[in-house]
Design a protein around this motif. Structure first.
Motif, mmCIF file in Angstrom:
data_model
loop_
_atom_site.group_PDB
_atom_site.id
_atom_site.type_symbol
_atom_site.label_atom_id
_atom_site.label_comp_id
_atom_site.label_asym_id
_atom_site.label_seq_id
_atom_site.Cartn_x
_atom_site.Cartn_y
_atom_site.Cartn_z
ATOM 1 N N ALA A 11 0.835 -1.210 0.000
ATOM 2 C CA ALA A 11 0.000 0.000 0.000
ATOM 3 C C ALA A 11 0.867 1.255 0.000
ATOM 4 O O ALA A 11 0.547 2.240 -0.687
ATOM 5 N N LEU A 12 1.964 1.243 0.758
ATOM 6 C CA LEU A 12 2.878 2.399 0.766
ATOM 7 C C LEU A 12 3.450 2.640 -0.633
ATOM 8 O O LEU A 12 3.492 3.776 -1.104
ATOM 9 N N LEU A 13 3.884 1.578 -1.294
ATOM 10 C CA LEU A 13 4.423 1.725 -2.655
ATOM 11 C C LEU A 13 3.391 2.354 -3.581
ATOM 12 O O LEU A 13 3.712 3.257 -4.358
ATOM 13 N N ARG A 14 2.152 1.909 -3.493
ATOM 14 C CA ARG A 14 1.092 2.486 -4.340
ATOM 15 C C ARG A 14 0.866 3.965 -4.040
ATOM 16 O O ARG A 14 0.682 4.767 -4.935
ATOM 17 N N ARG A 15 0.873 4.332 -2.737
ATOM 18 C CA ARG A 15 0.672 5.748 -2.371
ATOM 19 C C ARG A 15 1.802 6.608 -2.917
ATOM 20 O O ARG A 15 1.579 7.716 -3.395
ATOM 21 N N VAL A 16 3.035 6.108 -2.820
ATOM 22 C CA VAL A 16 4.186 6.876 -3.314
ATOM 23 C C VAL A 16 4.100 7.058 -4.823
ATOM 24 O O VAL A 16 4.274 8.164 -5.340
ATOM 25 N N PHE A 17 3.830 5.976 -5.555
ATOM 26 C CA PHE A 17 3.733 6.070 -7.020
ATOM 27 C C PHE A 17 2.569 6.964 -7.437
ATOM 28 O O PHE A 17 2.682 7.727 -8.394
ATOM 29 N N ALA A 18 1.449 6.909 -6.701
ATOM 30 C CA ALA A 18 0.294 7.757 -7.020
ATOM 31 C C ALA A 18 0.618 9.237 -6.811
ATOM 32 O O ALA A 18 0.046 10.100 -7.478
ATOM 33 N N ALA A 19 1.549 9.526 -5.898
ATOM 34 C CA ALA A 19 1.953 10.908 -5.635
ATOM 35 C C ALA A 19 3.052 11.385 -6.575
ATOM 36 O O ALA A 19 3.554 12.489 -6.433
ATOM 37 N N VAL A 96 13.009 -2.975 4.520
ATOM 38 C CA VAL A 96 13.611 -1.667 4.246
ATOM 39 C C VAL A 96 13.025 -1.186 2.927
ATOM 40 O O VAL A 96 13.156 -1.849 1.902
ATOM 41 N N VAL A 97 12.343 -0.048 2.979
ATOM 42 C CA VAL A 97 11.724 0.542 1.798
ATOM 43 C C VAL A 97 12.376 1.890 1.565
ATOM 44 O O VAL A 97 12.450 2.715 2.474
ATOM 45 N N GLU A 98 12.864 2.112 0.359
ATOM 46 C CA GLU A 98 13.473 3.392 0.009
ATOM 47 C C GLU A 98 12.489 4.147 -0.866
ATOM 48 O O GLU A 98 11.958 3.597 -1.835
ATOM 49 N N ILE A 99 12.250 5.412 -0.509
ATOM 50 C CA ILE A 99 11.300 6.211 -1.283
ATOM 51 C C ILE A 99 11.888 7.571 -1.628
ATOM 52 O O ILE A 99 12.725 8.108 -0.916
ATOM 53 N N GLU A 100 11.426 8.084 -2.738
ATOM 54 C CA GLU A 100 11.606 9.484 -3.113
ATOM 55 C C GLU A 100 10.188 9.982 -3.299
ATOM 56 O O GLU A 100 9.520 9.627 -4.274
ATOM 57 N N ALA A 101 9.704 10.729 -2.329
ATOM 58 C CA ALA A 101 8.281 11.012 -2.203
ATOM 59 C C ALA A 101 7.668 11.817 -3.345
ATOM 60 O O ALA A 101 6.472 11.754 -3.560
ATOM 61 N N GLY A 102 8.407 12.580 -4.058
ATOM 62 C CA GLY A 102 7.830 13.384 -5.129
ATOM 63 C C GLY A 102 7.186 14.644 -4.586
ATOM 64 O O GLY A 102 7.752 15.335 -3.750
ATOM 65 N N ALA A 103 5.964 14.936 -5.017
ATOM 66 C CA ALA A 103 5.296 16.178 -4.660
ATOM 67 C C ALA A 103 4.680 16.154 -3.261
ATOM 68 O O ALA A 103 4.374 17.194 -2.706
ATOM 69 N N VAL A 104 4.503 14.976 -2.685
ATOM 70 C CA VAL A 104 3.846 14.839 -1.384
ATOM 71 C C VAL A 104 4.907 14.642 -0.296
ATOM 72 O O VAL A 104 5.813 13.830 -0.459
#
Length: 115
Positions: A11-19, A96-104
């Motif tokens: 779900a976190l991956l989907r939220r990040v990609f959606a943002a 371990v999840v690495e994210i680059e959040a984008g606009a959010v």
């Protein structure tokens, strides 16, 4: 009932990609109940490591929600990677999840509690 770590990370991956951001699972842990660590990288190179918040941070009104706390911010990336390696040795079931959040902002993607 708390959702599994596998479902929560998905779900976190989907939220990040959606943002409009990017996310990747760096280490897959126990599907049912592995602790989740989030390594956030900003577009300008800033890095923040979020880990599970202490049990005292949980709200009895929302017992199923996952809360995070800042473990390290703006530090040298190598020191944060070393911290993650120590966590992996202590508990091999972590995620371990690495994210680059984008606009959010990251704080809108995960629930962050300050110690």
């Amino acid at each position: 009932m708390r959702v599994t770590a596998d479902l929560w990370v998905s779900a976190l991956l989907r939220r990040v990609f959606a943002a409009g951001g990017f996310a990747a699972v760096v280490k897959r842990g126990a599907a049912e109940a592995g602790a989740v660590f989030v390594l956030s990288r900003g577009r300008l190179g800033e890095t923040t490591l979020f880990g599970p918040a202490p049990q005292t941070s949980y709200d009895s009104a929302k017992p199923d929600e996952r809360y995070f706390t800042v473990i390290g911010a703006g530090e040298d990336t190598d020191s944060l990677e070393a911290r993650l390696e120590r966590e992996k040795r202590f508990d091999p079931d972590i995620w371990v999840v690495e994210i680059e959040a984008g606009a959010v902002p990251v704080e809108e993607l995960i629930s962050v509690r300050m110690p």
